[in-house]
Write a protein that holds these residues in place. Structure first.
Motif, PDB file in Angstrom:
ATOM      1  N   ASN A 171    -163.179 -52.630  23.525  1.00  0.00           N
ATOM      2  CA  ASN A 171    -161.786 -52.898  23.148  1.00  0.00           C
ATOM      3  C   ASN A 171    -161.108 -51.645  22.599  1.00  0.00           C
ATOM      4  N   LEU A 172    -161.827 -50.863  21.822  1.00  0.00           N
ATOM      5  CA  LEU A 172    -161.274 -49.624  21.293  1.00  0.00           C
ATOM      6  C   LEU A 172    -161.027 -48.636  22.432  1.00  0.00           C
ATOM      7  N   ARG A 173    -161.921 -48.603  23.392  1.00  0.00           N
ATOM      8  CA  ARG A 173    -161.726 -47.737  24.555  1.00  0.00           C
ATOM      9  C   ARG A 173    -160.458 -48.117  25.311  1.00  0.00           C
ATOM     10  N   ILE A 174    -160.241 -49.412  25.449  1.00  0.00           N
ATOM     11  CA  ILE A 174    -159.041 -49.872  26.158  1.00  0.00           C
ATOM     12  C   ILE A 174    -157.783 -49.437  25.408  1.00  0.00           C
ATOM     13  N   THR A 175    -157.807 -49.525  24.088  1.00  0.00           N
ATOM     14  CA  THR A 175    -156.662 -49.065  23.297  1.00  0.00           C
ATOM     15  C   THR A 175    -156.392 -47.590  23.572  1.00  0.00           C
ATOM     16  N   ARG A 176    -157.425 -46.790  23.577  1.00  0.00           N
ATOM     17  CA  ARG A 176    -157.250 -45.352  23.831  1.00  0.00           C
ATOM     18  C   ARG A 176    -156.743 -45.093  25.246  1.00  0.00           C
ATOM     19  N   ILE A 177    -157.221 -45.853  26.204  1.00  0.00           N
ATOM     20  CA  ILE A 177    -156.765 -45.701  27.595  1.00  0.00           C
ATOM     21  C   ILE A 177    -155.279 -46.012  27.691  1.00  0.00           C
ATOM     22  N   LEU A 178    -154.845 -47.110  27.070  1.00  0.00           N
ATOM     23  CA  LEU A 178    -153.425 -47.470  27.105  1.00  0.00           C
ATOM     24  C   LEU A 178    -152.567 -46.392  26.455  1.00  0.00           C
ATOM     25  N   LYS A 179    -153.015 -45.859  25.328  1.00  0.00           N
ATOM     26  CA  LYS A 179    -152.259 -44.792  24.666  1.00  0.00           C
ATOM     27  C   LYS A 179    -152.200 -43.548  25.544  1.00  0.00           C
ATOM     28  N   CYS A 180    -153.297 -43.234  26.194  1.00  0.00           N
ATOM     29  CA  CYS A 180    -153.332 -42.068  27.079  1.00  0.00           C
ATOM     30  C   CYS A 180    -152.357 -42.235  28.248  1.00  0.00           C
ATOM     31  N   LEU A 181    -152.314 -43.415  28.826  1.00  0.00           N
ATOM     32  CA  LEU A 181    -151.373 -43.661  29.926  1.00  0.00           C
ATOM     33  C   LEU A 181    -149.948 -43.348  29.489  1.00  0.00           C
ATOM     34  N   GLY A 182    -149.595 -43.801  28.312  1.00  0.00           N
ATOM     35  CA  GLY A 182    -148.249 -43.539  27.798  1.00  0.00           C
ATOM     36  C   GLY A 182    -147.998 -42.065  27.546  1.00  0.00           C
ATOM     37  N   GLU A 183    -148.960 -41.383  26.947  1.00  0.00           N
ATOM     38  CA  GLU A 183    -148.806 -39.960  26.650  1.00  0.00           C
ATOM     39  C   GLU A 183    -148.691 -39.113  27.916  1.00  0.00           C
ATOM     40  N   MET A 184    -149.306 -39.563  28.991  1.00  0.00           N
ATOM     41  CA  MET A 184    -149.331 -38.788  30.229  1.00  0.00           C
ATOM     42  C   MET A 184    -148.230 -39.195  31.211  1.00  0.00           C
ATOM     43  N   GLY A 185    -147.267 -39.978  30.741  1.00  0.00           N
ATOM     44  CA  GLY A 185    -146.133 -40.326  31.588  1.00  0.00           C
ATOM     45  C   GLY A 185    -146.368 -41.518  32.501  1.00  0.00           C
ATOM     46  N   LEU A 186    -147.394 -42.297  32.216  1.00  0.00           N
ATOM     47  CA  LEU A 186    -147.706 -43.470  33.043  1.00  0.00           C
ATOM     48  C   LEU A 186    -147.486 -44.770  32.262  1.00  0.00           C
ATOM     49  N   GLU A 187    -146.476 -44.759  31.422  1.00  0.00           N
ATOM     50  CA  GLU A 187    -146.116 -45.947  30.635  1.00  0.00           C
ATOM     51  C   GLU A 187    -145.911 -47.161  31.541  1.00  0.00           C
ATOM     52  N   ARG A 188    -145.435 -46.944  32.757  1.00  0.00           N
ATOM     53  CA  ARG A 188    -145.155 -48.035  33.704  1.00  0.00           C
ATOM     54  C   ARG A 188    -146.402 -48.838  34.059  1.00  0.00           C
ATOM     55  N   LEU A 189    -147.589 -48.284  33.844  1.00  0.00           N
ATOM     56  CA  LEU A 189    -148.823 -49.016  34.157  1.00  0.00           C
ATOM     57  C   LEU A 189    -149.253 -49.938  33.014  1.00  0.00           C
ATOM     58  N   LYS A 190    -148.690 -49.759  31.832  1.00  0.00           N
ATOM     59  CA  LYS A 190    -149.140 -50.530  30.675  1.00  0.00           C
ATOM     60  C   LYS A 190    -148.690 -51.993  30.706  1.00  0.00           C
ATOM     61  N   MET A 191    -147.433 -52.247  31.043  1.00  0.00           N
ATOM     62  CA  MET A 191    -146.947 -53.630  31.038  1.00  0.00           C
ATOM     63  C   MET A 191    -147.699 -54.489  32.047  1.00  0.00           C
ATOM     64  N   PRO A 192    -147.938 -54.030  33.274  1.00  0.00           N
ATOM     65  CA  PRO A 192    -148.737 -54.846  34.203  1.00  0.00           C
ATOM     66  C   PRO A 192    -150.163 -55.095  33.684  1.00  0.00           C
ATOM     67  N   PHE A 193    -150.752 -54.095  33.039  1.00  0.00           N
ATOM     68  CA  PHE A 193    -152.071 -54.268  32.438  1.00  0.00           C
ATOM     69  C   PHE A 193    -152.034 -55.382  31.388  1.00  0.00           C
ATOM     70  N   LEU A 194    -151.058 -55.280  30.502  1.00  0.00           N
ATOM     71  CA  LEU A 194    -150.959 -56.252  29.414  1.00  0.00           C
ATOM     72  C   LEU A 194    -150.626 -57.644  29.927  1.00  0.00           C
ATOM     73  N   THR A 195    -149.738 -57.735  30.883  1.00  0.00           N
ATOM     74  CA  THR A 195    -149.397 -59.034  31.471  1.00  0.00           C
ATOM     75  C   THR A 195    -150.635 -59.681  32.095  1.00  0.00           C
ATOM     76  N   PHE A 196    -151.409 -58.889  32.811  1.00  0.00           N
ATOM     77  CA  PHE A 196    -152.633 -59.399  33.422  1.00  0.00           C
ATOM     78  C   PHE A 196    -153.590 -59.927  32.353  1.00  0.00           C
ATOM     79  N   PHE A 197    -153.814 -59.137  31.299  1.00  0.00           N
ATOM     80  CA  PHE A 197    -154.766 -59.554  30.272  1.00  0.00           C
ATOM     81  C   PHE A 197    -154.243 -60.696  29.414  1.00  0.00           C
ATOM     82  N   VAL A 198    -152.932 -60.782  29.194  1.00  0.00           N
ATOM     83  CA  VAL A 198    -152.385 -61.964  28.503  1.00  0.00           C
ATOM     84  C   VAL A 198    -152.708 -63.212  29.327  1.00  0.00           C
ATOM     85  N   ARG A 199    -152.501 -63.125  30.627  1.00  0.00           N
ATOM     86  CA  ARG A 199    -152.773 -64.263  31.509  1.00  0.00           C
ATOM     87  C   ARG A 199    -154.261 -64.635  31.474  1.00  0.00           C
ATOM     88  N   GLU A 200    -155.125 -63.654  31.546  1.00  0.00           N
ATOM     89  CA  GLU A 200    -156.563 -63.917  31.550  1.00  0.00           C
ATOM     90  C   GLU A 200    -157.047 -64.464  30.206  1.00  0.00           C
TER      91      GLU A 200
END
Length: 123
Positions: free
Chosen positions: A54-83
């Motif tokens: 879970n901590l790794r996932i948090t770091r991955i999400l933060k990295c996506l945002g820092e590297m200009g891939l913020e657009r990938l975070k909402m689909p990730f979160l939507t998927f995991f909310v559903r699951e």
């Protein structure tokens, strides 16, 4: 930090690998849409029993945002909310989803929408 096309390409490749490890597939790099991988049950069992991921996932999400891939975070979160909330899978991830993963969103309107979706999806 540089966001050259080569770095972004390698980061997306790493993101795909991480998702596969967690039992998820990136269906569309353009939209960020995710789906379950064929081996998801085995990998979800790992996520439920090995909460250090879970901590790794948090770091991955933060990295996506820092590297200009913020657009990938909402689909990730939507998927995991559903699951987690909608399908009742991955109960060991719920606290991290609420306390750490969703708050990685940088835009207040996305954060609020994701929290509404979480509440609406709760079984």
């Amino acid at each position: 930090m540089s966001t050259s096309p080569d770095i972004i390409k390698r980061l997306v490749k790493s993101y795909r690998m991480m998702l596969e490890f967690y039992g998820v597939t990136l269906s569309s790099e353009e939209t960020g849409e995710l789906c379950r991988a064929q081996h998801f049950q085995e990998r979800y069992a790992n996520l439920n029993s090995k909460t250090h991921n879970n901590l790794r996932i948090t770091r991955i999400l933060k990295c996506l945002g820092e590297m200009g891939l913020e657009r990938l975070k909402m689909p990730f979160l939507t998927f995991f909310v559903r699951e987690i909330a909608g399908n009742g899978l991955l109960p060991a991830c719920r606290a991290s989803l609420e306390r750490f993963w969703i708050p990685t969103l940088r835009h207040d309107e996305q954060l609020a929408a994701c929290m509404r979706f979480l509440r609406a999806s709760a079984r």
